[in-house]
Enzyme design. Structure first.
Site, short mmCIF file in Angstrom:
data_model
loop_
_atom_site.label_atom_id
_atom_site.label_comp_id
_atom_site.label_asym_id
_atom_site.label_seq_id
_atom_site.Cartn_x
_atom_site.Cartn_y
_atom_site.Cartn_z
N GLU A 67 -0.37 1.62 -42.07
CA GLU A 67 -0.51 0.24 -41.61
C GLU A 67 -1.99 -0.16 -41.64
O GLU A 67 -2.87 0.67 -41.44
CB GLU A 67 0.08 0.07 -40.21
CG GLU A 67 -0.52 0.97 -39.13
CD GLU A 67 -1.63 0.29 -38.35
OE1 GLU A 67 -1.87 -0.91 -38.58
OE2 GLU A 67 -2.25 0.96 -37.53
N LYS A 68 -2.24 -1.43 -41.93
CA LYS A 68 -3.61 -1.94 -41.97
C LYS A 68 -3.98 -2.42 -40.57
O LYS A 68 -3.53 -3.46 -40.13
CB LYS A 68 -3.76 -3.07 -42.99
CG LYS A 68 -5.19 -3.57 -43.12
CD LYS A 68 -5.30 -4.72 -44.09
CE LYS A 68 -6.74 -5.20 -44.17
NZ LYS A 68 -7.24 -5.67 -42.86
N THR A 69 -4.79 -1.64 -39.91
CA THR A 69 -5.17 -1.93 -38.54
C THR A 69 -6.13 -3.11 -38.48
O THR A 69 -7.09 -3.19 -39.25
CB THR A 69 -5.82 -0.70 -37.90
OG1 THR A 69 -4.91 0.40 -38.00
CG2 THR A 69 -6.14 -0.94 -36.44
#
EC number: 2.7.7.50
Length: 420
Positions: A67-69
């Site tokens: 996931e792209k934080t």
């Protein structure tokens, strides 16, 4: 992206004490020496925007997916100093402007080869990750966490030339495992004020686990998220833009970082006996330009920021410098450029970045906006990506969804008709 994703705490401010430029020079030299690089600029890898051509790329090579934080991207530098009698740990965070921030107390990770020796600790290590605020149920204050997703140097060894799976393996064995055991043996360190932030591993998934990550991972996150990151498993760590790190964002999260330029303020007559008109700094200036970078220090107007009177009141109420700052913006369905707002309505300033996006990045994002790869598009390719990766790995092809059910129906039909 699921609409039920909760609102999380905004990205944190940079912790620590900014190291003066004259003192940071030696640190920049140390980093460059560790990674065997002549330049002293920020060495962190940068992704490219996910385009339709990358759907085919995911079927050609193995990619890890995470996931792209929505946090603060920084490098973590575990260093040390010698006082003439003992070595002592030093911890620094390095932002994308290549500023160094000293973190106190320093993070002391037991040395992996002698984990029981309290005098030994890990240094000569540079990790890549994201600093975020994790929000836990029942806890009024968010917790500061550093999610590690890559490594440049581990235990004084440059690992940038190794493939990503090897880099991650080295990071887990030499950094996170000793660190985790240290926390288990010292539960008092779990108290927030005893350490500046916690280290956690960013969980990686196979690129074809899309349904799982959309349904099970993203809705459960304790911090903000604005997409997915795909990183090639077998390529080296690339300083600067890496064509094998793919940044996918849902259409509403496709943003550009511009430099803000305020236009002229309207003139008013102060009516206080002075001659002439003066600028009304409370009024909305026009135009408010959004600039993009073409070359070093070569900024050119790209578009105008659409700001309502209410939004302008929010901006000026900050009592902060606005002109020349980097601001994150999106294009509305009506074609207007608007600033991305935090939960309190204030603009998302990108003070962690030295420059606005380059025109090449802007064009890439625009292509994603004009012809976006949606969540539905990604899920539609999940089986193709899975089959392609199984072939690359030399594994038997996985069954299609519903194949088992169809086979069961065939067997039942055959048995009912006396066939064996």
């Amino acid at each position: 992206m699921p609409s039920s994703v909760p609102i999380h705490a905004p990205p944190p401010q940079m912790p620590g004490i900014l190291v003066p430029k004259e003192d940071a020079h030696d640190l920049k030299e140390a980093v460059a020496s560790y990674i065997e690089r002549d330049r002293h600029t920020f060495p962190g890898a940068q992704p490219v925007s996910f385009g339709r051509e990358h759907l085919a790329e995911l079927q050609k090579r193995e990619y890890f997916m995470c996931e792209k934080t929505d946090g603060l991207r920084v490098l973590l530098f575990l260093h040390c100093y010698d006082d003439g009698e003992f070595f002592h740990p030093l911890t620094f965070l390095i932002d994308r402007k290549n500023n160094f921030y000293r973190i106190e107390p320093a993070i002391r990770i037991p040395y992996w080869q002698m984990p029981e020796d309290r005098e030994k600790f890990l240094f000569g290590t540079i990790l890549d990750g994201e600093l975020v605020h994790d929000q836990y149920p029942g806890d009024p204050s968010p917790r500061l966490i550093y999610y590690v997703f890559d490594a440049l140097v581990v235990d004084n060894q440059n690992v940038t030339t190794k493939s990503m799976d090897k880099r991650l393996g080295r990071m887990k064995e030499h950094v996170l495992k000793p660190y985790g055991k240290w926390l288990e043996q010292n539960p008092s360190l779990n108290v927030a004020h005893m350490q500046p932030f916690r280290l956690k591993e960013k969980q990686m998934h196979q690129a074809y686990h899309l349904q799982y990550i959309f349904n099970n991972i993203l809705p459960q996150l304790k911090h903000g998220n604005d997409g997915l990151i795909f990183t090639c498993k077998d390529t080296r760590y690339q300083f600067g833009t890496d064509q094998h790190i793919l940044k996918w964002k849902p259409p509403h999260e496709n943003t550009i970082d511009f430099k803000l330029r305020l236009g002229d303020f309207p003139l008013i007559d102060p009516e206080d006996g002075e001659d002439g008109y003066v600028p009304d700094y409370d009024a909305l200036p026009a135009p408010i330009q959004l600039l993009v970078q073409h070359n070093n220090n070569d900024y050119r107007p790209f578009a105008e920021l659409h700001v309502t009177p209410t939004e302008w009141n929010i901006m000026k109420s900050l009592n902060q410098r606005l002109d020349g700052r980097i601001i994150e913006c999106y294009r509305s369905p009506a074609g207007q450029w608007k600033f991305k707002a935090e939960a309190d309505g204030t603009p998302r300033w990108r003070d962690d970045k030295k420059d606005a996006n380059h025109i090449s990045t802007v064009n890439s994002v625009l292509a994603s906006i004009e012809n976006p790869v949606t969540e539905t598009d990604l899920l539609g390719y999940e089986q193709k990506i899975k089959e392609a990766i199984y072939r690359i790995q030399g594994r038997p092809l996985p069954p299609h969804a519903g194949d088992d059910e169809r086979e069961a129906k065939k067997r039942k039909f055959s048995e009912a008709n006396g066939q064996h």
